[in-house]
Scaffold this active site. Sequence first.
Site, PDB file in Angstrom:
ATOM      1  N   ALA A  55      29.962   4.256  -3.802  1.00  0.00           N
ATOM      2  CA  ALA A  55      31.106   3.436  -4.208  1.00  0.00           C
ATOM      3  C   ALA A  55      32.392   4.072  -3.720  1.00  0.00           C
ATOM      4  O   ALA A  55      32.367   5.009  -2.908  1.00  0.00           O
ATOM      5  CB  ALA A  55      31.121   3.269  -5.721  1.00  0.00           C
ATOM      6  N   ASN A  56      33.519   3.571  -4.173  1.00  0.00           N
ATOM      7  CA  ASN A  56      34.818   4.160  -3.829  1.00  0.00           C
ATOM      8  C   ASN A  56      35.738   4.076  -5.051  1.00  0.00           C
ATOM      9  O   ASN A  56      35.348   3.546  -6.088  1.00  0.00           O
ATOM     10  CB  ASN A  56      35.410   3.450  -2.607  1.00  0.00           C
ATOM     11  CG  ASN A  56      35.651   1.984  -2.882  1.00  0.00           C
ATOM     12  OD1 ASN A  56      36.449   1.617  -3.726  1.00  0.00           O
ATOM     13  ND2 ASN A  56      34.909   1.126  -2.181  1.00  0.00           N
ATOM     14  N   ARG A  57      36.947   4.587  -4.908  1.00  0.00           N
ATOM     15  CA  ARG A  57      37.831   4.761  -6.073  1.00  0.00           C
ATOM     16  C   ARG A  57      38.692   3.549  -6.405  1.00  0.00           C
ATOM     17  O   ARG A  57      39.613   3.648  -7.201  1.00  0.00           O
ATOM     18  CB  ARG A  57      38.746   5.965  -5.849  1.00  0.00           C
ATOM     19  CG  ARG A  57      38.008   7.264  -5.745  1.00  0.00           C
ATOM     20  CD  ARG A  57      38.977   8.436  -5.710  1.00  0.00           C
ATOM     21  NE  ARG A  57      38.305   9.657  -5.320  1.00  0.00           N
ATOM     22  CZ  ARG A  57      37.540  10.374  -6.149  1.00  0.00           C
ATOM     23  NH1 ARG A  57      37.380   9.977  -7.389  1.00  0.00           N
ATOM     24  NH2 ARG A  57      36.943  11.473  -5.703  1.00  0.00           N
TER      25      ARG A  57
END
Length: 225
Positions: A29-31
């Site tokens: 995933a990412n932030r």
Amino acid sequence: RRARPLEGVRVLVTAGPTHEPIDPVRYLANRSSGRQGYAVAAAAQALGADTVLVTGPTALAPPDGVETVKVETADEMLAACEAALPADIGIFAAAVADWRVKSRSEEKLKKTAKEATTAFELAENPDILRTIASRKTGRPRLVIGFAAETENVVANATAKLETKGCDWIVANDVSPETGVMGGQENTVHLVTAEGAESWPKLGKDEVARRLVDRIADTLAETGGR
Ligand code: C5P
């Protein structure tokens, strides 16, 4: 101007990260927090638009009055966007994962023996913005992308107008010292074929309001409504 200038206009917005499963309990995933996209959906709805928000996993409450479709992966996000068409306006604020794990494991992966390494093979995800922007039929008449850049923000965003086939890019500087990623504020540049316009540092809600105001003005000018 009318209070609800986007009445009768259908607006599709994507938001949030995507989660790309590795196995039943793990993902890539990412932030992204989803805040900017949710704010855009709420702002469009506030101007009277018939708004659909396609969102990856976030901690945010769906905006009131917005049809919200929750998805996990990039593939699911693309399918949900296509199902939401036709739309007059498409605003692609999601931070879609560029890759997914090629073959996700049905079982939880076990730690490997000492010294051994585990490698994942990655496959490229569909580019949702580019896919929708390049549709021969059913392309929204205004397609807007976001670009998170850490250098040469305006130049890179301008190039992206072409590679993505979109009409506008909202570009922002996400180098770590800006605190934009996951933060409340955003310094953006609106990049169109006419050039780039730099906005002051604003809350994400205010960026959203300005953007949908601009959309309403553009539709009025182009005689759409
Ligand atoms: O190429 P880059 O990821 O910088 O482009 C960002 C823009 O493209 C954003 O509008 C994002 O929502 C969209 N995008 C997408 N699908 C992808 C990657 C990016 O819709 N797989």
